[in-house]
Design an enzyme around this catalytic site. Structure first.
Site, short mmCIF file in Angstrom:
data_model
loop_
_atom_site.label_atom_id
_atom_site.label_comp_id
_atom_site.label_asym_id
_atom_site.label_seq_id
_atom_site.Cartn_x
_atom_site.Cartn_y
_atom_site.Cartn_z
N CYS A 19 0.83 -1.22 -0.09
CA CYS A 19 0.11 -0.20 -0.07
C CYS A 19 0.86 1.17 -0.01
CB CYS A 19 -0.94 0.12 1.13
SG CYS A 19 -2.04 -1.47 1.29
N VAL A 20 1.52 1.56 -0.88
CA VAL A 20 2.54 2.72 -1.15
C VAL A 20 2.39 3.21 -2.53
CG1 VAL A 20 4.12 2.15 0.67
CG2 VAL A 20 4.68 1.41 -1.71
#
Lengths: 106, 455
Positions: A105-106
């Site tokens: 989740c970046v």
């Protein structure tokens, strides 16, 4: 696909500004990435300590280091890392070190 | 669309197309198939979709996205579609149609479900789009960087391929930081504590790059005197990207890491950290994927914090959070997950000024990063454009802090912050609670039970 011009050559970036070919990276290119992608006009010694640490880790292990390892390896406090790279360790520091976009989740 | 995906589309064979179609039909539930012919073209979905609101064009209308799927269903599985395709808008599943599916269900949809909520008929759009994603997966057409997360989870037990030593060392470091912050050498981050009441799970992003949110959660547990632990092996990562690739067997294998850790450590409650899709995967989809009910409750840390405050197990001082705060509603947590009020009750207690977005709760807009969008670099520009609704909502509140109980949303919101120059801080709810915590006294948190009180 994005791109930037470096030494008269076009360097391919993915849509998020990460190098398509991490092997093309060098410190001059990092300065251009810093200006174009991260809005950093100059890189000081602390920036370089982080960038060089991440790059060395990548060349050895083919991935981004834990932020714990970055703090330990550079002697910088965690908050300092966030202050140095406004987009954070992943989209800021790793990008300037020429890494591909990290998974997750970046 | 990426060059790799484009090449794969060009190389599609009839066999692969047939396989995709078969998978689509096989996994389409009958109750969902009925809706494929139900759209009345009312257009309400257009206004409900953040893609369409930000960029009003036909391809962004949810009903249009659905039509690509419905027309294939008609052509292959209905009598009229077979004999008179032109009359009923039926279209065969060919290479161009596969391309249209990829563009619609991966490139223009975050599976947020807001269209469904506002649909006159109540068509379950996310379920139908998921069936299409699954078919594309069977054809090898899932964008590579989305699939990479699934592969990491299957191989390494977490979606960022973090090794056990790196994980445990980070926890030891954060424990030291927590002890320094609280001044309590007994403040712990217990790892593999057998029989702990709560097994806590986090997003690997916290361990890898942003451990302050993990520290904040640990501080809340410390103040509440909770009996909790984290697993050192697989079972600490709450993410499940197979929810987005829609490959249910892989999703089952990933969620099994959590149930195995619960069994291994003998914990009573599975606590999901602040994450939308992680909550949806563990709480609602997990038992479906594993085809068995979980023998333990699954709760969000938001529910726990709400309970701690309600029971007086933790005390907060809202004057520690003086800047005005608004709250983002992660789709998988709120619209799909049903967790809406706990975080609001917590914030009303923990911050000075709490301002709601409009609309709020289940009607709130997606940030644009859901459905795996954040992992698909090729659609980055669309994602940022579609995030304009969220940026406008945030700006209208006048808040200086956006509480976002989801790490995926946090990353998208951080990008929106930069792109739209919102000048806000983005935080987890636990970070705001941790900042406002009144340090606990050293007296026992509960009175002794009758048995303990006996001499």
């Amino acid at each position: 696909m994005g791109s930037l011009v470096f030494n008269g050559q076009v360097v391919a970036l993915n849509e998020e500004g990460f190098l398509v070919e991490p092997g093309l990276w060098n410190e001059d290119l990092a300065r251009v990435l810093a200006r174009e992608e991260e809005g950093l006009e100059t890189l000081d010694e602390e920036h370089w300590a982080v960038i060089r640490f991440i790059r060395a880790h990548f060349e050895e292990k083919q991935g981004a280091p834990m932020v714990r390892a970055v703090c330990k390896g550079t002697g910088l406090r965690l908050q300092r890392i966030y202050d140095l790279f406004p987009s954070g360790p992943a989209k800021g520091a790793c990008k300037l070190a020429g890494l591909p976009k990290p998974d997750g989740c970046v | 669309m990426s060059a790799e995906l484009d090449q794969k589309l060009e190389a599609l064979t009839d066999e692969t197309l047939a396989k995709g179609l078969a998978v689509f039909r096989e996994h389409l539930k009958e109750a969902e198939a009925g809706f494929l012919n139900a759209c009345v073209r009312c257009g309400l979905c257009a206004d409900s979709c953040h893609y369409h609101r930000a960029e009003p064009r036909l391809e962004n209308v949810p009903g249009r996205k659905l039509d690509h799927i419905a027309s294939v269903f008609r052509a292959h599985y209905t009598t009229f579609g077979r004999v008179a395709p032109g009359l009923v808008g039926a279209k065969r599943f060919d290479r161009d149609m596969a391309r249209a599916w990829v563009d619609a269900v991966f490139g223009r949809c975050s599976l947020c479900g807001r269209c469904s909520l506002n649909c006159t008929i109540g068509i379950p759009m996310p379920a139908l789009f998921r069936a299409a994603r699954r078919a594309l997966g069977a054809m090898g057409l899932v964008p590579d960087d989305l699939q990479a997360n699934v592969e990491n989870s299957l191989r390494h037990g977490n979606n960022m391929a973090i090794e056990r030593e790196e994980w445990v060392e980070t926890l030891e470091w954060i424990e030291e930081e927590l002890q320094a912050e609280t001044g309590d050498p007994q403040a712990r981050i217990p790892v593999d504590k057998q029989g702990a009441r709560c097994l806590f799970t986090v997003n690997p992003r916290e361990a890898k790059f942003f451990p302050l949110s993990l520290q904040a959660s640990a501080k809340v547990f410390w103040a509440a005197k909770e009996d909790w632990t984290l697993a050192s092996e697989a079972g600490w990562d709450l993410t499940n990207y197979a929810l987005f690739t829609c490959e249910d067997d892989q999703a089952a294998a990933i969620v099994k890491n959590l149930t195995d850790a619960m069994t291994r450590l003998g914990c009573e409650v599975l606590v999901i950290g602040e994450c939308g899709h992680g909550y949806q995967s563990a709480r609602w989809m997990g038992p479906e994927w594993l085809k068995s009910a979980f023998p333990f409750p699954v709760v969000s840390i938001l529910e726990l914090m709400d309970q701690y405050l309600d029971e007086g197990r933790i005390q907060v001082d809202p004057t520690k959070n003086t800047q005005p705060v608004t709250l983002h509603d992660p789709c998988n947590l709120v619209r799909h997950g049903g967790i809406s009020e706990p975080q609001r009750r917590v914030l009303r207690r923990a911050v000075n000024t709490f301002t709601e977005m409009a609309p709020r709760g289940i009607e709130n807009y997606c940030c644009g990063g859901g459905g795996g969008q954040l992992a698909m670099s090729e659609y980055r520009n669309r994602r940022l454009k579609a995030g304009r609704m969220k940026a406008d909502q945030i700006r209208a509140t006048g808040a200086k802090v956006v509480a976002a109980p989801c790490h995926n949303c946090i990353d998208q919101l951080s990008e929106l912050n930069k792109e739209y120059q919102l000048k806000v801080h983005i935080k987890t709810v636990a970070e705001l609670v941790a900042a406002a915590l009144v340090p606990p006294t050293s007296t026992p948190s509960s009175t002794p039970t009758f048995a303990e009180a006996q001499p």
